[in-house]
Design a protein around this motif. Sequence first.
Motif, PDB file in Angstrom:
ATOM      1  N   GLU A   1     -11.692  14.305   6.340  1.00 21.40           N
ATOM      2  CA  GLU A   1     -11.913  13.233   5.376  1.00 21.40           C
ATOM      3  C   GLU A   1     -12.817  12.135   5.928  1.00 21.40           C
ATOM      4  OE1 GLU A   1     -10.569  13.038   2.067  1.00 21.40           O
ATOM      5  OE2 GLU A   1     -10.345  15.164   2.545  1.00 21.40           O
TER       6      GLU A   1
ATOM      7  N   ASP B   1     -12.432   2.159   4.697  1.00 28.00           N
ATOM      8  CA  ASP B   1     -11.672   0.989   4.285  1.00 28.00           C
ATOM      9  C   ASP B   1     -10.242   1.416   3.977  1.00 28.00           C
ATOM     10  OD1 ASP B   1     -11.882   2.375   1.890  1.00 28.00           O
ATOM     11  OD2 ASP B   1     -13.248   0.943   0.952  1.00 28.00           O
ATOM     12  N   ARG B   2      -9.451   0.480   3.498  1.00 27.64           N
ATOM     13  CA  ARG B   2      -8.052   0.796   3.228  1.00 27.64           C
ATOM     14  C   ARG B   2      -7.921   1.890   2.174  1.00 27.64           C
ATOM     15  NH1 ARG B   2      -3.414  -1.611   4.735  1.00 27.64           N
ATOM     16  NH2 ARG B   2      -1.543  -1.158   3.500  1.00 27.64           N
ATOM     17  N   GLY B   3      -8.842   1.898   1.212  1.00 29.28           N
ATOM     18  CA  GLY B   3      -8.794   2.925   0.190  1.00 29.28           C
ATOM     19  C   GLY B   3      -8.936   4.320   0.763  1.00 29.28           C
ATOM     20  N   LEU B   4      -9.844   4.494   1.727  1.00 32.66           N
ATOM     21  CA  LEU B   4     -10.034   5.806   2.345  1.00 32.66           C
ATOM     22  C   LEU B   4      -8.793   6.202   3.144  1.00 32.66           C
ATOM     23  CD1 LEU B   4     -11.877   8.214   3.007  1.00 32.66           C
ATOM     24  CD2 LEU B   4     -12.700   6.920   4.998  1.00 32.66           C
TER      25      LEU B   4
ATOM     26  N   LEU C   1      -5.689   5.224   2.640  1.00 30.79           N
ATOM     27  CA  LEU C   1      -4.614   5.556   1.707  1.00 30.79           C
ATOM     28  C   LEU C   1      -4.855   6.902   1.027  1.00 30.79           C
ATOM     29  CD1 LEU C   1      -3.937   2.064   0.089  1.00 30.79           C
ATOM     30  CD2 LEU C   1      -2.476   3.307   1.699  1.00 30.79           C
ATOM     31  N   SER C   2      -6.115   7.225   0.755  1.00 31.51           N
ATOM     32  CA  SER C   2      -6.438   8.531   0.185  1.00 31.51           C
ATOM     33  C   SER C   2      -6.078   9.640   1.170  1.00 31.51           C
ATOM     34  CB  SER C   2      -7.927   8.592  -0.157  1.00 31.51           C
ATOM     35  OG  SER C   2      -8.292   9.891  -0.571  1.00 31.51           O
ATOM     36  N   TRP C   3      -6.423   9.452   2.439  1.00 33.05           N
ATOM     37  CA  TRP C   3      -6.055  10.425   3.474  1.00 33.05           C
ATOM     38  C   TRP C   3      -4.544  10.583   3.552  1.00 33.05           C
ATOM     39  CZ3 TRP C   3      -3.119   8.774   7.670  1.00 33.05           C
ATOM     40  CH2 TRP C   3      -2.872   9.749   8.658  1.00 33.05           C
TER      41      TRP C   3
ATOM     42  N   ARG D   1      -2.268   9.990   1.212  1.00 31.24           N
ATOM     43  CA  ARG D   1      -1.745  10.686   0.020  1.00 31.24           C
ATOM     44  C   ARG D   1      -1.991  12.190   0.111  1.00 31.24           C
ATOM     45  NH1 ARG D   1      -3.890   6.068  -2.653  1.00 31.24           N
ATOM     46  NH2 ARG D   1      -5.819   7.178  -3.098  1.00 31.24           N
TER      47      ARG D   1
ATOM     48  N   SER E   1       3.045   3.811   3.047  1.00 32.74           N
ATOM     49  CA  SER E   1       1.889   2.917   2.996  1.00 32.74           C
ATOM     50  C   SER E   1       2.252   1.486   3.373  1.00 32.74           C
ATOM     51  CB  SER E   1       1.260   2.938   1.592  1.00 32.74           C
ATOM     52  OG  SER E   1       2.195   2.518   0.610  1.00 32.74           O
TER      53      SER E   1
END
Length: 276
Positions: free
Chosen positions: A70, A84-87, A89-91, A93, A172
């Motif tokens: 990822e 960033d935090r979004g990446l 959190l995506s990892w 999930r 998270s």
Amino acid sequence: MAGAWRYAYASVTGTSHEKNGSVCQDAGSCRVVEAAGGDSVLLAMASDGAGSVKRSAEGAAWAIELFFAEFGAACRERGIAAVDRGLVLSWLRKLRRRIAARAARAGTRSSEFACTALGAVIADERAVFFQIGDGAIVISSRQDPGGYRWVFWPQHGEFANTTNFVTQRHASRALEMATHDGPVDEIAIFTDGIERLVLDLSARTAHAPFFRPLFRWLAATEPVTAGAVTSSPIAQYLGSKQVCDRTDDDKTLILATRRSAAAAAHAAAVKSAAAL
């Protein structure tokens, strides 16, 4: 001016696990990817599988595998700006979904794959770090050569040998993230098996005399030019009597430096003189 990255890492089975026939439940790796624009980005991650469950080694291995897939893809496409935090959190999930699917097929619970996560992404002038669980990330910046500080203090639970894991409910909420602006020239990531060797738990500091000789050794090696390979010297050190006499747990250590041998030696000498 940043030099080429040199890195070494290994995960070693603890003596307590060897005695009961358990596999090493730690995992860790490090590599350099070419990012958008041609810059080099260092990716490094360690994961400690929970010793209290049977399949945590699988969880740790998947955490590492998915991290490189990822984050490597994101950095190749957009550079460190993508991290960033979004990446993260995506990892997280995707990892939790993979674990849940495997647990369902095996007729067990996701908690059987419990593991920690300590990740780092370092570009020329910026670095991003994240952590869930114990262990620690220690860095040395260009502004303070030879000085070492931790990024996050290990997440220890209320009771002995408890921490946070990627599989727990609301994982998270346990996620810590930090961004460092400016060059980071050295990094160490380690699992809790060697915390007491490398951290001063009472003073809450990194034990610089542990790191300086290791980074001087690493700086004198050749830059890594091919795929990620476990380092025999690091594995031998982690499995040595001097280490195993102080810890019987699984141990992972990742080291990376972009300082030259001369710069590393000079930084260590300056810090040693300042301590006199």
